[in-house]
Design a protein around this motif. Structure first.
Motif, PDB file in Angstrom:
ATOM      1  N   VAL A   2      32.220  44.960  44.187  1.00 53.59           N
ATOM      2  CA  VAL A   2      33.832  44.376  44.244  1.00 53.59           C
ATOM      3  C   VAL A   2      34.291  44.008  42.921  1.00 53.59           C
ATOM      4  N   ASP A   3      33.794  43.223  41.997  1.00 51.85           N
ATOM      5  CA  ASP A   3      34.181  42.914  40.689  1.00 51.85           C
ATOM      6  C   ASP A   3      34.441  44.439  39.967  1.00 51.85           C
ATOM      7  N   ILE A   4      33.767  45.377  40.062  1.00 49.42           N
ATOM      8  CA  ILE A   4      33.888  46.449  39.205  1.00 49.42           C
ATOM      9  C   ILE A   4      35.540  47.248  39.901  1.00 49.42           C
ATOM     10  N   ALA A   5      35.544  47.246  41.165  1.00 50.09           N
ATOM     11  CA  ALA A   5      36.597  47.828  41.736  1.00 50.09           C
ATOM     12  C   ALA A   5      37.724  46.898  41.389  1.00 50.09           C
ATOM     13  N   THR A   6      37.721  45.630  41.180  1.00 48.73           N
ATOM     14  CA  THR A   6      38.856  44.797  40.997  1.00 48.73           C
ATOM     15  C   THR A   6      39.061  45.050  39.534  1.00 48.73           C
ATOM     16  N   SER A   7      38.195  45.330  38.571  1.00 54.29           N
ATOM     17  CA  SER A   7      38.564  45.562  37.239  1.00 54.29           C
ATOM     18  C   SER A   7      39.305  46.915  37.246  1.00 54.29           C
ATOM     19  N   GLY A   8      38.901  47.623  37.757  1.00 54.67           N
ATOM     20  CA  GLY A   8      39.747  49.004  37.979  1.00 54.67           C
ATOM     21  C   GLY A   8      40.880  48.750  38.328  1.00 54.67           C
ATOM     22  N   LEU A   9      41.175  47.894  39.519  1.00 54.60           N
ATOM     23  CA  LEU A   9      42.560  47.810  39.880  1.00 54.60           C
ATOM     24  C   LEU A   9      43.501  47.149  38.631  1.00 54.60           C
ATOM     25  N   ARG A  10      42.820  46.168  38.082  1.00 52.90           N
ATOM     26  CA  ARG A  10      43.557  45.637  37.056  1.00 52.90           C
ATOM     27  C   ARG A  10      44.049  46.357  35.970  1.00 52.90           C
ATOM     28  N   ALA A  11      43.048  47.116  35.548  1.00 50.51           N
ATOM     29  CA  ALA A  11      43.195  48.011  34.363  1.00 50.51           C
ATOM     30  C   ALA A  11      44.387  49.085  34.658  1.00 50.51           C
ATOM     31  N   HIS A  12      44.264  49.724  35.913  1.00 48.68           N
ATOM     32  CA  HIS A  12      45.307  50.825  36.061  1.00 48.68           C
ATOM     33  C   HIS A  12      46.517  50.130  36.326  1.00 48.68           C
ATOM     34  N   SER A  13      46.765  48.708  36.862  1.00 45.28           N
ATOM     35  CA  SER A  13      48.019  48.319  36.960  1.00 45.28           C
ATOM     36  C   SER A  13      48.434  48.077  35.723  1.00 45.28           C
ATOM     37  N   LYS A  14      47.663  47.621  34.794  1.00 44.78           N
ATOM     38  CA  LYS A  14      48.018  47.435  33.399  1.00 44.78           C
ATOM     39  C   LYS A  14      48.652  48.977  32.764  1.00 44.78           C
ATOM     40  N   GLN A  15      48.184  49.775  33.314  1.00 48.74           N
ATOM     41  CA  GLN A  15      48.637  51.108  32.601  1.00 48.74           C
ATOM     42  C   GLN A  15      49.844  51.489  33.264  1.00 48.74           C
ATOM     43  N   ILE A  16      50.042  51.176  34.818  1.00 45.53           N
ATOM     44  CA  ILE A  16      51.291  51.265  35.205  1.00 45.53           C
ATOM     45  C   ILE A  16      52.316  50.718  34.639  1.00 45.53           C
ATOM     46  N   GLU A  17      51.837  49.393  34.187  1.00 47.03           N
ATOM     47  CA  GLU A  17      53.035  48.702  33.484  1.00 47.03           C
ATOM     48  C   GLU A  17      53.502  49.102  32.285  1.00 47.03           C
ATOM     49  N   VAL A  18      52.438  49.748  31.454  1.00 46.39           N
ATOM     50  CA  VAL A  18      53.033  50.680  30.100  1.00 46.39           C
ATOM     51  C   VAL A  18      53.850  51.696  30.279  1.00 46.39           C
ATOM     52  N   GLU A  48      33.425  47.270  30.166  1.00 44.15           N
ATOM     53  CA  GLU A  48      33.335  46.022  29.967  1.00 44.15           C
ATOM     54  C   GLU A  48      32.225  45.682  29.153  1.00 44.15           C
ATOM     55  N   ASP A  49      31.022  46.545  29.471  1.00 42.09           N
ATOM     56  CA  ASP A  49      29.741  46.120  28.745  1.00 42.09           C
ATOM     57  C   ASP A  49      29.182  47.398  28.886  1.00 42.09           C
ATOM     58  N   ASP A  50      27.816  47.720  28.531  1.00 43.13           N
ATOM     59  CA  ASP A  50      27.027  48.961  28.325  1.00 43.13           C
ATOM     60  C   ASP A  50      26.472  49.007  30.024  1.00 43.13           C
ATOM     61  N   GLY A  51      26.110  50.121  30.478  1.00 40.45           N
ATOM     62  CA  GLY A  51      25.642  50.223  31.639  1.00 40.45           C
ATOM     63  C   GLY A  51      26.432  50.252  32.710  1.00 40.45           C
ATOM     64  N   ILE A  52      26.197  49.592  34.014  1.00 40.82           N
ATOM     65  CA  ILE A  52      26.929  49.646  35.287  1.00 40.82           C
ATOM     66  C   ILE A  52      28.019  48.666  35.124  1.00 40.82           C
ATOM     67  N   GLU A  53      29.191  48.829  34.685  1.00 40.04           N
ATOM     68  CA  GLU A  53      30.091  47.680  34.397  1.00 40.04           C
ATOM     69  C   GLU A  53      31.757  48.088  34.589  1.00 40.04           C
ATOM     70  N   GLY A  54      32.562  47.156  34.968  1.00 39.71           N
ATOM     71  CA  GLY A  54      33.816  47.393  34.887  1.00 39.71           C
ATOM     72  C   GLY A  54      34.541  48.001  33.949  1.00 39.71           C
ATOM     73  N   VAL A  55      35.983  48.056  34.169  1.00 36.34           N
ATOM     74  CA  VAL A  55      36.671  48.783  33.062  1.00 36.34           C
ATOM     75  C   VAL A  55      37.649  47.669  32.526  1.00 36.34           C
ATOM     76  N   SER A  56      38.079  47.761  31.092  1.00 35.20           N
ATOM     77  CA  SER A  56      39.023  46.901  30.879  1.00 35.20           C
ATOM     78  C   SER A  56      39.833  47.535  29.900  1.00 35.20           C
ATOM     79  N   LEU A  57      40.991  47.012  29.535  1.00 30.10           N
ATOM     80  CA  LEU A  57      41.966  47.606  28.934  1.00 30.10           C
ATOM     81  C   LEU A  57      41.687  47.298  27.387  1.00 30.10           C
TER      82      LEU A  57
END
Lengths: 110, 134
Positions: free
Chosen positions: B10-26, B55-64
């Motif tokens: 859930v947290d990883i998918a949420t971080s993906g949603l957040r990062a891509h909405s930021k990209q759409i903003e750009v 966000e970190d090494d290994g299985i982690e979310g994405v951030s801008l």
């Protein structure tokens, strides 16, 4: 005996001890140990209830913040709601199972 | 059962949603300023590009990671009546290519949808697991 611990590595040992006892039926002198285990189960459920409550409250707070335009991040609201929903469903599932077990025990003809 | 482990998809998918909405903003900033010939210093708008990092090494979310500026040359169009035109009648325009921005918007939207689909599917998986309790 209900064991909420998802620790899989613990299972073979428990199986082995039952096997060594030579019988699958619980023995009378195990009553004290079983009582402690049920105690632990209740305590674990209490902890889980308070954690579920925390998640529900954070979900509630984020929805309130969104509606009062304090917070405009809809993604965090979705995430909090998803977490609260999933943990609550697990809690309800475990509770139903416990009550079912209790009813079956009470309906046992003596 | 550790609650944090259960929620990591859930947290990883949420971080993906957040990062891509930021990209759409750009991207929306690029499209909105596709004809901005002056950003305050006399120069046209420079195209922005969002980059991601884990966000970190290994299985982690994405951030801008960073929002970088595109340093490619400004296209010059011939428009002698424009007050911004130089002595030869040419105007520097922003280096934004709107069709390319539309393609990037489609990519970002699809990535957002994919993350939302993962969130939804994971909830369904948890419900399927809880069906076993009944």
């Amino acid at each position: 005996m209900i064991n909420l611990n998802g620790n899989v590595t613990g299972t073979p040992n428990a199986m082995k001890s039952v096997w060594e006892a030579g019988s699958l039926m619980p023995k009378a002198d195990n009553a004290n140990a079983r009582k402690l285990d049920f105690d632990n189960t209740i305590k674990a459920i209490e902890k889980y209830v308070s954690r579920v409550d925390e998640l529900q409250q954070s979900s509630d707070m984020s929805i309130k913040d969104l509606l009062s335009s304090k917070n405009e991040d809809i993604i965090s609201v979705v995430s909090a709601a998803a977490k609260a929903d999933m943990s609550f469903k697990l809690l309800v599932g475990v509770r139903n199972k416990l009550i079912e077990a209790y009813k079956q025990t009470m309906n046992m003809p003596l | 059962m550790e609650v944090n482990n259960t929620f990591s998809p859930v947290d990883i998918a949420t971080s993906g949603l957040r990062a891509h909405s930021k990209q759409i903003e750009v991207i929306s900033s690029n499209v909105a300023n596709a004809r901005t010939t002056d950003v305050g210093n006399g120069k046209p708008y420079r195209r922005l590009e969002a980059t991601f990092k884990t966000e970190d090494d290994g299985i982690e979310g994405v951030s801008l990671d960073k929002i970088l500026t595109d340093m490619s040359d400004f296209p010059r169009i011939f428009d002698p009546s424009n007050p911004k035109a130089d002595e030869y009648g040419y105007v520097s325009m922003p280096n934004v290519n709107v069709p390319i921005e539309m393609m990037n918007l489609t990519i970002a939207t699809r990535a957002y949808q994919a993350n939302a689909a993962i969130l939804k599917r994971y909830q369904q998986m948890v419900e399927t697991t809880l069906e076993l309790l009944r």
